[in-house]
Structures are given as structure tokens and as C-alpha cells.
Design a protein around this motif. Sequence first.
Motif, PDB file in Angstrom:
ATOM      1  N   TYR A 113      -2.802   4.050  -6.121  1.00 28.42           N
ATOM      2  CA  TYR A 113      -1.644   4.913  -5.893  1.00 28.42           C
ATOM      3  C   TYR A 113      -0.511   4.129  -5.228  1.00 28.42           C
ATOM      4  CZ  TYR A 113       0.984   9.168  -4.741  1.00 28.42           C
ATOM      5  OH  TYR A 113       1.951  10.147  -4.646  1.00 28.42           O
ATOM      6  N   VAL A 114      -0.855   3.327  -4.245  1.00 23.50           N
ATOM      7  CA  VAL A 114       0.158   2.508  -3.564  1.00 23.50           C
ATOM      8  C   VAL A 114       0.801   1.540  -4.557  1.00 23.50           C
ATOM      9  CG1 VAL A 114       0.512   0.715  -1.807  1.00 23.50           C
ATOM     10  CG2 VAL A 114      -0.871   2.737  -1.283  1.00 23.50           C
ATOM     11  N   ARG A 115      -0.013   0.895  -5.385  1.00 24.34           N
ATOM     12  CA  ARG A 115       0.535  -0.034  -6.400  1.00 24.34           C
ATOM     13  C   ARG A 115       1.496   0.677  -7.334  1.00 24.34           C
ATOM     14  NH1 ARG A 115      -4.663  -1.844  -6.569  1.00 24.34           N
ATOM     15  NH2 ARG A 115      -5.096  -0.758  -8.515  1.00 24.34           N
ATOM     16  N   GLU A 116       1.150   1.905  -7.728  1.00 29.86           N
ATOM     17  CA  GLU A 116       2.013   2.673  -8.636  1.00 29.86           C
ATOM     18  C   GLU A 116       3.378   2.906  -7.990  1.00 29.86           C
ATOM     19  OE1 GLU A 116       2.627   4.072 -12.329  1.00 29.86           O
ATOM     20  OE2 GLU A 116       0.575   3.574 -11.710  1.00 29.86           O
ATOM     21  N   PHE A 117       3.386   3.280  -6.725  1.00 33.20           N
ATOM     22  CA  PHE A 117       4.662   3.535  -6.056  1.00 33.20           C
ATOM     23  C   PHE A 117       5.420   2.260  -5.731  1.00 33.20           C
ATOM     24  CE2 PHE A 117       3.458   7.821  -6.167  1.00 33.20           C
ATOM     25  CZ  PHE A 117       4.676   8.486  -6.206  1.00 33.20           C
ATOM     26  N   ASP A 118       4.721   1.190  -5.443  1.00 31.29           N
ATOM     27  CA  ASP A 118       5.398  -0.102  -5.269  1.00 31.29           C
ATOM     28  C   ASP A 118       6.088  -0.505  -6.568  1.00 31.29           C
ATOM     29  OD1 ASP A 118       4.594  -0.288  -2.638  1.00 31.29           O
ATOM     30  OD2 ASP A 118       2.989  -1.746  -3.021  1.00 31.29           O
ATOM     31  N   ASP A 119       5.402  -0.284  -7.681  1.00 30.11           N
ATOM     32  CA  ASP A 119       5.967  -0.622  -8.987  1.00 30.11           C
ATOM     33  C   ASP A 119       7.181   0.261  -9.305  1.00 30.11           C
ATOM     34  OD1 ASP A 119       5.797  -2.266 -11.350  1.00 30.11           O
ATOM     35  OD2 ASP A 119       5.127  -0.466 -12.420  1.00 30.11           O
ATOM     36  N   ILE A 120       7.103   1.537  -8.974  1.00 29.25           N
ATOM     37  CA  ILE A 120       8.243   2.439  -9.174  1.00 29.25           C
ATOM     38  C   ILE A 120       9.437   1.961  -8.355  1.00 29.25           C
ATOM     39  CG2 ILE A 120       9.110   4.773  -8.683  1.00 29.25           C
ATOM     40  CD1 ILE A 120       6.262   5.782  -9.474  1.00 29.25           C
ATOM     41  N   GLU A 121       9.208   1.585  -7.107  1.00 28.37           N
ATOM     42  CA  GLU A 121      10.292   1.098  -6.240  1.00 28.37           C
ATOM     43  C   GLU A 121      10.941  -0.149  -6.841  1.00 28.37           C
ATOM     44  OE1 GLU A 121      11.754   2.372  -3.482  1.00 28.37           O
ATOM     45  OE2 GLU A 121      10.490   4.144  -3.709  1.00 28.37           O
ATOM     46  N   LYS A 122      10.143  -1.055  -7.390  1.00 28.74           N
ATOM     47  CA  LYS A 122      10.695  -2.260  -8.032  1.00 28.74           C
ATOM     48  C   LYS A 122      11.540  -1.883  -9.243  1.00 28.74           C
ATOM     49  CE  LYS A 122       6.978  -5.286  -6.574  1.00 28.74           C
ATOM     50  NZ  LYS A 122       5.710  -5.887  -6.976  1.00 28.74           N
ATOM     51  N   ASP A 123      11.048  -0.935 -10.030  1.00 28.40           N
ATOM     52  CA  ASP A 123      11.803  -0.500 -11.208  1.00 28.40           C
ATOM     53  C   ASP A 123      13.131   0.147 -10.819  1.00 28.40           C
ATOM     54  OD1 ASP A 123       9.913  -1.466 -12.948  1.00 28.40           O
ATOM     55  OD2 ASP A 123       9.018   0.489 -13.392  1.00 28.40           O
ATOM     56  N   LEU A 124      13.138   0.900  -9.734  1.00 31.64           N
ATOM     57  CA  LEU A 124      14.388   1.523  -9.270  1.00 31.64           C
ATOM     58  C   LEU A 124      15.447   0.480  -8.940  1.00 31.64           C
ATOM     59  CD1 LEU A 124      13.018   4.305  -6.893  1.00 31.64           C
ATOM     60  CD2 LEU A 124      14.191   4.641  -9.073  1.00 31.64           C
ATOM     61  N   ARG A 125      15.012  -0.661  -8.479  1.00 30.79           N
ATOM     62  CA  ARG A 125      15.944  -1.697  -8.037  1.00 30.79           C
ATOM     63  C   ARG A 125      16.388  -2.645  -9.147  1.00 30.79           C
ATOM     64  NH1 ARG A 125      13.570   0.703  -4.350  1.00 30.79           N
ATOM     65  NH2 ARG A 125      14.018   0.686  -2.145  1.00 30.79           N
ATOM     66  N   LYS A 126      15.892  -2.421 -10.354  1.00 25.07           N
ATOM     67  CA  LYS A 126      16.327  -3.277 -11.458  1.00 25.07           C
ATOM     68  C   LYS A 126      17.012  -2.506 -12.581  1.00 25.07           C
ATOM     69  CE  LYS A 126      12.200  -3.128 -14.262  1.00 25.07           C
ATOM     70  NZ  LYS A 126      11.385  -3.809 -15.187  1.00 25.07           N
ATOM     71  N   SER A 127      17.100  -1.189 -12.421  1.00 31.14           N
ATOM     72  CA  SER A 127      17.690  -0.359 -13.469  1.00 31.14           C
ATOM     73  C   SER A 127      19.133  -0.016 -13.125  1.00 31.14           C
ATOM     74  CB  SER A 127      16.891   0.944 -13.622  1.00 31.14           C
ATOM     75  OG  SER A 127      15.557   0.673 -13.952  1.00 31.14           O
TER      76      SER A 127
END
Length: 185
Positions: free
Chosen positions: A165-179
Motif C-alpha cells: 500500500y505504501v509503495r502504491e502511494f509513493d508511486d502515485i506521488e511520483k506520478d503527480l510530480r511528473k504530469s
Amino acid sequence: MECIIIDKRIDYDGSQISSLWAYNLADVQADSIIGFRGACDVKIEHMIDLEDKKQGDLIFSTDMLHFVIEHFDSTDLKLVYARQRLFTSIVREVLSLRYSDITRNGDDLFIGEKKLTISIASTSAVSQKIHFGINVLHDHYGSLEDMGIQEDEVMVVLQEIAEAYVREFDDIEKDLRKSRSLDVI
């Protein structure tokens, strides 16, 4: 997002879904997932699902894995229910590595016809909260024991789910910062 695994047993009574429980328990002032093992006996005053409350349902198990999740970025009820469904899918994915006959219906997981999990999501003035429980042992409902998960694997499963779950949200946060925004050319 902080991930805390508690090694000692904590019995879940429904009060843990109150906002800022992670702060009171472990000084966590960030989005968090706390995983622990213990019994479950939700008292009527802590029941959030009004349907369960009206029907006088018992929410009880002598041994469960519990996950208490808190997000501070929104108090939107629809969003917390979407996060609850995401968490349910992550749990199914992790458990499916050990046992293939797991089905999902909304926020519930089943092995065969036996319900394996309980879950609730809600909001407060400051956060979104999710509780998710998985039976370790149960005479009537499905359990990790029914799936062939051995005692020495139980806390490993808990940790794998929380970390996924933590990995999923870390990945979402990274995606937010590149879109980029659609209105930016």
C-alpha cells in the motif's frame, strides 16, 4: 506515507478508526498505515456502518490482522471509499500469491463462499480513515488458516500488504510530480 507494524497484540474495538489514532499511538503526523494482530469486537457505539448497526450485527473475531489507514489530504467520502477498494485489491493481490481462489466483491474478499475480511471507511473533520481486517482463524468465516498460511507467515503477510500500500502511494506521488496539466501547452 508512514508504515508502522506493531509486534504486540492489540484488540480492535472500533475506537482505533477515530481520527489521529496514529498520532496518539505513535506520534505519527502524516498519512499512515498501521498493521497489527489481535481480536476484533466492535462495540455498537463504534459501528460506522449504519446497516450493520440497525441489524444489530456482531463484528467479532478472536484473531485478525488489522490495518488502520489515515490520509490527511482530503475529507471526501467518495475518495476514501475508492482508496478502500484499492486497498482491498492490494490485499487480494498479495494473498493470491499464496492462494488462488480469492474473489472480491466491493470491499470484501472471499475464499470460496466464505467471507474473509471486514472493512469500513469514513471521514472526520481532518482526515479519511479505513479499517481493514483479515481473519487469521475463524470457525464460521474464511481465514488465513483455511488458505494454508502457517503461523510463522502471518506477520510476514501483514507486512507485505502494508508495504504494498505504501509503495502504491509513493508511486502515485511520483506520478503527480511528473504530469503536466491539460491546460498547459
